[in-house]
Design a protein around this motif. Structure first.
Motif, PDB file in Angstrom:
ATOM      1  N   TYR A 163      21.666  56.064  28.179  1.00  0.00           N
ATOM      2  CA  TYR A 163      22.769  55.165  27.877  1.00  0.00           C
ATOM      3  C   TYR A 163      23.261  56.077  26.889  1.00  0.00           C
ATOM      4  O   TYR A 163      24.215  56.599  27.315  1.00  0.00           O
ATOM      5  N   LEU A 164      22.312  56.580  26.020  1.00  0.00           N
ATOM      6  CA  LEU A 164      22.617  57.717  24.973  1.00  0.00           C
ATOM      7  C   LEU A 164      22.915  58.729  25.435  1.00  0.00           C
ATOM      8  O   LEU A 164      23.682  59.726  25.182  1.00  0.00           O
ATOM      9  N   LEU A 165      22.072  59.383  26.347  1.00  0.00           N
ATOM     10  CA  LEU A 165      22.630  60.675  27.322  1.00  0.00           C
ATOM     11  C   LEU A 165      24.383  60.853  27.788  1.00  0.00           C
ATOM     12  O   LEU A 165      24.762  61.498  27.457  1.00  0.00           O
ATOM     13  N   ASP A 166      24.195  59.372  28.179  1.00  0.00           N
ATOM     14  CA  ASP A 166      26.047  59.186  28.855  1.00  0.00           C
ATOM     15  C   ASP A 166      26.887  59.014  27.597  1.00  0.00           C
ATOM     16  O   ASP A 166      28.035  59.671  28.214  1.00  0.00           O
ATOM     17  N   LYS A 167      27.071  58.498  27.303  1.00  0.00           N
ATOM     18  CA  LYS A 167      27.653  58.089  25.249  1.00  0.00           C
ATOM     19  C   LYS A 167      27.723  59.763  24.483  1.00  0.00           C
ATOM     20  O   LYS A 167      28.914  59.673  23.890  1.00  0.00           O
ATOM     21  N   LEU A 168      26.843  60.925  25.092  1.00  0.00           N
ATOM     22  CA  LEU A 168      26.971  61.886  24.803  1.00  0.00           C
ATOM     23  C   LEU A 168      27.705  62.839  25.504  1.00  0.00           C
ATOM     24  O   LEU A 168      27.635  63.603  24.465  1.00  0.00           O
ATOM     25  N   GLY A 169      27.955  62.553  26.297  1.00  0.00           N
ATOM     26  CA  GLY A 169      28.743  64.068  26.808  1.00  0.00           C
ATOM     27  C   GLY A 169      28.122  63.924  28.414  1.00  0.00           C
ATOM     28  O   GLY A 169      28.912  64.321  29.320  1.00  0.00           O
ATOM     29  N   HIS A 171      27.296  63.157  31.294  1.00  0.00           N
ATOM     30  CA  HIS A 171      27.405  61.445  32.292  1.00  0.00           C
ATOM     31  C   HIS A 171      26.786  61.606  33.656  1.00  0.00           C
ATOM     32  O   HIS A 171      26.814  60.550  33.866  1.00  0.00           O
ATOM     33  N   SER A 172      25.980  63.038  33.663  1.00  0.00           N
ATOM     34  CA  SER A 172      25.363  63.187  35.016  1.00  0.00           C
ATOM     35  C   SER A 172      24.347  62.420  34.896  1.00  0.00           C
ATOM     36  O   SER A 172      23.124  62.263  36.081  1.00  0.00           O
ATOM     37  N   MET A 173      23.538  62.196  33.867  1.00  0.00           N
ATOM     38  CA  MET A 173      22.415  61.124  33.050  1.00  0.00           C
ATOM     39  C   MET A 173      22.503  59.668  33.353  1.00  0.00           C
ATOM     40  O   MET A 173      21.894  59.245  33.187  1.00  0.00           O
ATOM     41  N   ALA A 174      23.693  59.052  33.480  1.00  0.00           N
ATOM     42  CA  ALA A 174      24.133  58.167  32.994  1.00  0.00           C
ATOM     43  C   ALA A 174      23.021  57.155  34.385  1.00  0.00           C
ATOM     44  O   ALA A 174      22.574  56.147  33.756  1.00  0.00           O
ATOM     45  N   ASP A 175      22.571  57.954  35.913  1.00  0.00           N
ATOM     46  CA  ASP A 175      21.658  57.025  36.813  1.00  0.00           C
ATOM     47  C   ASP A 175      20.818  57.976  36.852  1.00  0.00           C
ATOM     48  O   ASP A 175      20.059  57.666  38.273  1.00  0.00           O
TER      49      ASP A 175
END
Length: 323
Positions: A163-169, A171-175
């Protein structure tokens, strides 16, 4: 009369010559006291671990599988389990993986632990107390509980890290599935083990630094030594025995780590994150080759004994150099 009494008390030989009782000999009793004190702990250790080791050693010389368990058979095969493992490429791959994994973790633990320990020595009383409390809480957390928390943190769909990685930009780490590859799984396990081990190193280092005379730092400061020079010329030489002992303890603790690796992904994916303890468990309990698993565990103990012998050699060499 009082003069004779004082003379006899001051000179035991004179007291004996006058017919008095000889002074009590406490040399042998004092020398044996430490052994008497550790005797209960030694007996408990032998009872709890000694018999288990003997049974495990006997099991390693047997062919014990599902068929033997059902039929209650005891089939002695000598050193076949050992020769099979020592001639297996899988065993040596797991051994090499265990050594590399242990070395990487110990380097990170000692480096970060020393930095946190030195930070504790420089903080004020309130901040030192707050940081020490956090370290103790992290250290006191049970291994299974800590592993469960890290499983949640690195969960694929609802993990905090993704979640934090996705919020930091990113987006490929979201799932992103952290247990889908060997490297990412080892990354999670390494973060967990290092996080659990830093408090032990940091608190011990801080306690050890409090024994260093402040005059040494004052003298080094007068000579123009900076922080790094003071560490290399004062702190590290003074605490070298501490670094040696702590590093050795961390090597043993990381090398025999089982719960963290098995609970995260059971040695997967495709058994690529198995270390020797996990390998022994999977072969013994998972595949029901109990004799093979026992042989692997004995070989693991032999490796740890070799590391212990190397550590004792370093300690003896250091003592000889000091003499």
């Amino acid at each position: 009369m009082s003069a004779q009494i004082e003379e006899a008390a001051a000179d035991p030989a004179a007291r004996i010559s006058r017919g008095g009782a000889p002074p009590p000999r406490r040399g042998r009793v004092a020398a044996g006291t430490p052994y008497l004190l550790i005797l209960p702990a030694a007996l408990v250790t032998v009872l709890l671990l000694g018999w288990t080791m003997v049974r495990n050693g006997l099991l390693s010389f047997q062919d014990l599988g599902r068929r033997q368990l059902i039929r209650h058979l005891t089939e002695w095969i000598g050193f076949d389990n050992y020769s099979e493992q020592l001639g297996s490429s899988d065993f040596w791959k797991v051994t090499a993986r265990s050594v590399v994994f242990t070395a990487a973790n110990v380097v990170l633990i000692m480096a970060l632990g020393c930095l946190v320990g030195l930070l504790l020595a420089r903080l004020g009383t309130k901040m030192r107390l707050l940081l020490s409390l956090g370290l103790v809480l992290a250290w006191a957390m049970p291994v299974v509980a800590a592993t469960t928390v890290f499983q949640w943190l690195f969960a694929q769909r609802f993990g905090v890290v993704n979640y934090l990685l996705d919020k930091l930009g990113w987006h490929s780490m979201a799932d992103y599935n952290w247990t889908s590859s060997q490297f990412s799984t080892f990354f999670v396990v390494t973060v967990l083990i290092v996080w659990q081990s830093i408090p032990f190193v940091a608190i011990n280092l801080y306690a050890a630094t409090s024994t260093i005379p402040k005059e040494l730092y004052e003298a080094a400061s007068l000579d123009g030594a900076g922080s790094w020079k003071q560490f290399t010329s004062v702190t590290f030489p003074f605490l070298k025995p501490f670094f040696l002992a702590t590093t050795f303890l961390e090597v043993i603790w990381v090398f025999k780590s089982f719960t963290q690796i098995f609970a995260i992904n059971e040695g997967g994916p495709d058994r690529l994150t198995e270390t020797l303890p996990v390998y022994a468990f999977v072969e013994g309990m998972g595949n029901q080759h109990f004799g093979t698993g026992a042989a692997i565990s004995i070989l693991t103990i032999v490796i740890l004994l070799a590391l212990t012998a190397y550590y004792l050699r370093l300690v003896l060499k250091q003592e000889e150099d000091e003499l």
